[in-house]
Design an enzyme around this catalytic site. Structure first.
Site, PDB file in Angstrom:
ATOM      1  N   ARG A  72       0.829  -1.202   0.000  1.00 40.67           N
ATOM      2  CA  ARG A  72       0.000   0.000   0.000  1.00 40.67           C
ATOM      3  C   ARG A  72       0.873   1.266   0.000  1.00 40.67           C
ATOM      4  O   ARG A  72       0.623   2.221  -0.726  1.00 40.67           O
ATOM      5  CB  ARG A  72      -0.876  -0.067   1.258  1.00 40.67           C
ATOM      6  CG  ARG A  72      -1.762   1.073   1.495  1.00 40.67           C
ATOM      7  CD  ARG A  72      -2.986   0.942   0.654  1.00 40.67           C
ATOM      8  NE  ARG A  72      -3.695   2.189   0.703  1.00 40.67           N
ATOM      9  CZ  ARG A  72      -4.990   2.312   0.587  1.00 40.67           C
ATOM     10  NH1 ARG A  72      -5.712   1.251   0.395  1.00 40.67           N
ATOM     11  NH2 ARG A  72      -5.555   3.484   0.622  1.00 40.67           N
ATOM     12  N   ARG A  98     -10.262   5.640  -2.260  1.00 40.21           N
ATOM     13  CA  ARG A  98      -9.184   5.163  -1.381  1.00 40.21           C
ATOM     14  C   ARG A  98      -8.777   6.283  -0.444  1.00 40.21           C
ATOM     15  O   ARG A  98      -8.762   7.452  -0.844  1.00 40.21           O
ATOM     16  CB  ARG A  98      -7.954   4.746  -2.191  1.00 40.21           C
ATOM     17  CG  ARG A  98      -8.248   3.726  -3.252  1.00 40.21           C
ATOM     18  CD  ARG A  98      -8.448   2.364  -2.655  1.00 40.21           C
ATOM     19  NE  ARG A  98      -8.978   1.434  -3.650  1.00 40.21           N
ATOM     20  CZ  ARG A  98      -9.225   0.161  -3.412  1.00 40.21           C
ATOM     21  NH1 ARG A  98      -9.011  -0.339  -2.212  1.00 40.21           N
ATOM     22  NH2 ARG A  98      -9.714  -0.607  -4.349  1.00 40.21           N
ATOM     23  N   LEU A 100      -6.079   8.403   1.445  1.00 38.36           N
ATOM     24  CA  LEU A 100      -4.677   8.730   1.204  1.00 38.36           C
ATOM     25  C   LEU A 100      -4.014   9.177   2.506  1.00 38.36           C
ATOM     26  O   LEU A 100      -4.571   9.988   3.247  1.00 38.36           O
ATOM     27  CB  LEU A 100      -4.580   9.829   0.146  1.00 38.36           C
ATOM     28  CG  LEU A 100      -5.058   9.394  -1.242  1.00 38.36           C
ATOM     29  CD1 LEU A 100      -5.186  10.588  -2.166  1.00 38.36           C
ATOM     30  CD2 LEU A 100      -4.127   8.342  -1.831  1.00 38.36           C
ATOM     31  N   ASN A 114     -11.327  17.194  -1.784  1.00 37.43           N
ATOM     32  CA  ASN A 114     -12.139  15.981  -1.897  1.00 37.43           C
ATOM     33  C   ASN A 114     -13.616  16.331  -1.995  1.00 37.43           C
ATOM     34  O   ASN A 114     -14.079  17.293  -1.371  1.00 37.43           O
ATOM     35  CB  ASN A 114     -11.919  15.109  -0.650  1.00 37.43           C
ATOM     36  CG  ASN A 114     -12.711  13.807  -0.689  1.00 37.43           C
ATOM     37  OD1 ASN A 114     -12.692  13.090  -1.684  1.00 37.43           O
ATOM     38  ND2 ASN A 114     -13.422  13.498   0.395  1.00 37.43           N
ATOM     39  N   HIS A 116     -17.328  14.896  -1.113  1.00 39.87           N
ATOM     40  CA  HIS A 116     -17.951  13.903  -0.224  1.00 39.87           C
ATOM     41  C   HIS A 116     -19.470  14.018  -0.366  1.00 39.87           C
ATOM     42  O   HIS A 116     -20.015  15.124  -0.218  1.00 39.87           O
ATOM     43  CB  HIS A 116     -17.520  14.174   1.219  1.00 39.87           C
ATOM     44  CG  HIS A 116     -18.065  13.175   2.191  1.00 39.87           C
ATOM     45  ND1 HIS A 116     -17.626  11.864   2.227  1.00 39.87           N
ATOM     46  CD2 HIS A 116     -19.019  13.283   3.149  1.00 39.87           C
ATOM     47  CE1 HIS A 116     -18.287  11.215   3.173  1.00 39.87           C
ATOM     48  NE2 HIS A 116     -19.137  12.049   3.742  1.00 39.87           N
ATOM     49  N   ASP A 168     -12.426  12.276   5.647  1.00 38.86           N
ATOM     50  CA  ASP A 168     -13.669  13.057   5.503  1.00 38.86           C
ATOM     51  C   ASP A 168     -13.721  14.191   6.511  1.00 38.86           C
ATOM     52  O   ASP A 168     -14.714  14.390   7.230  1.00 38.86           O
ATOM     53  CB  ASP A 168     -14.905  12.144   5.608  1.00 38.86           C
ATOM     54  CG  ASP A 168     -14.959  11.149   4.468  1.00 38.86           C
ATOM     55  OD1 ASP A 168     -14.346  11.418   3.421  1.00 38.86           O
ATOM     56  OD2 ASP A 168     -15.597  10.099   4.629  1.00 38.86           O
TER      57      ASP A 168
HETATM   58  C1  GAR Z   1     -19.473  11.492  -5.977  1.00 29.56           C
HETATM   59  O1  GAR Z   1     -20.778  11.512  -5.468  1.00 29.56           O
HETATM   60  C2  GAR Z   1     -18.468  11.777  -4.883  1.00 29.56           C
HETATM   61  O2  GAR Z   1     -18.922  12.661  -3.909  1.00 29.56           O
HETATM   62  C3  GAR Z   1     -18.295  10.395  -4.294  1.00 29.56           C
HETATM   63  O3  GAR Z   1     -18.264   9.535  -5.402  1.00 29.56           O
HETATM   64  C4  GAR Z   1     -19.106  10.078  -6.425  1.00 29.56           C
HETATM   65  C5  GAR Z   1     -18.330  10.070  -7.713  1.00 29.56           C
HETATM   66  O4  GAR Z   1     -19.182  10.279  -8.786  1.00 29.56           O
HETATM   67  N1  GAR Z   1     -17.092  10.327  -3.528  1.00 29.56           N
HETATM   68  C6  GAR Z   1     -16.965   9.530  -2.475  1.00 29.56           C
HETATM   69  O5  GAR Z   1     -17.858   8.806  -2.073  1.00 29.56           O
HETATM   70  C7  GAR Z   1     -15.611   9.580  -1.813  1.00 29.56           C
HETATM   71  N2  GAR Z   1     -15.611   8.880  -0.589  1.00 29.56           N
HETATM   72  P1  GAR Z   1     -18.595  10.371 -10.269  1.00 29.56           P
HETATM   73  O6  GAR Z   1     -17.615   9.193 -10.450  1.00 29.56           O
HETATM   74  O7  GAR Z   1     -19.789  10.229 -11.157  1.00 29.56           O
HETATM   75  O8  GAR Z   1     -17.911  11.696 -10.411  1.00 29.56           O
END
Ligand code: GAR
Length: 214
Positions: A72, A98, A100, A114, A116, A168
């Protein structure tokens, strides 16, 4: 030009929002690299279609334990080195699934943000107070959209924040509240959350690019 590297693990609809804004001339920034740990992430195809540089940095499978920790750590190093080769001003985690560690984050101090798909508070606490004064749990982790539905929350939403070693958490850059409807499924709620995310990610990147340029 303000250069952005996008890290993603899936569909890449947020990457698409950035690319569309860039094409429309409203982003003030340029996506120069798209990276994924998943070869089948559709976001990589979106980037290839635009003629962008893409990198697939696979996470080697390893059983739990010291060997996995070492694999990792080596993977994070490769991920950081590939990303740094494109000298991004900003690294956007757009659906990157993932966590980081500082080993990655230290390569791009204060320059990783990020998305969320839930509402996070500014104080890193366990609850979030909505604009209507309702106190709801601050949902963290990988399944927060389904959790919002299963908990019967009346409202959820999305947050964009700077990334720190705490998962987060980190300084908030933007948020939007999205009502949870009585007949919502995780998929239907996520679709409406994404509409807000697409708007917010463009606004945040454009404003960071503007700030750097001024
Ligand atoms: C988004 O809703 C983002 O907030 C979430 O993944 C989705 C990606 O959508 N991120 C997470 O859950 C991170 N922990 P996309 O691939 O269609 O852009």
């Amino acid at each position: 030009m303000y250069a952005i590297a996008v890290l993603l693990s899936g569909a890449g609809s947020n990457l698409q929002a950035l690319l569309d804004a860039e094409a429309a001339g409203t982003l003030g920034a340029q996506v120069t690299l798209v990276v994924s740990e998943r070869a089948d992430a559709y976001g990589l195809q979106r980037a290839l279609t635009r003629g962008l540089a893409v990198a697939h940095v696979p996470l080697p499978p390893a059983p739990r334990g010291p060997a996995r920790d070492a694999a990792r750590a080596a993977w994070e190093l490769r991920l950081a080195a590939v990303t740094a080769a494109f000298t991004p001003d900003l690294v956007v985690l757009a659906g990157f699934m993932r966590v980081l560690s500082p080993a990655f984050l230290n390569w791009f101090p204060g320059r990783v943000i990020n998305q969320h798909p839930a509402l996070l508070p500014a104080d890193g606490g366990a609850t979030y107070t909505t604009s209507a004064g309702l106190v709801i749990p601050a949902l963290r982790g990988a399944h927060v959209v389904a959790e919002a539905v299963h908990l019967g929350l009346p409202v959820s939403g999305c947050t964009i924040h700077r990334v720190t070693p705490r998962v987060d958490d980190g300084p908030i850059l933007a948020r939007a509240e999205v009502p949870v409807l009585p007949d919502d499924t995780p998929a239907s709620l996520h679709e409406r959350i994404k509409v807000e995310e697409h708007r917010l990610i463009v606004e945040v990147v454009a404003s960071l690019a503007l700030r750097q340029g001024s």
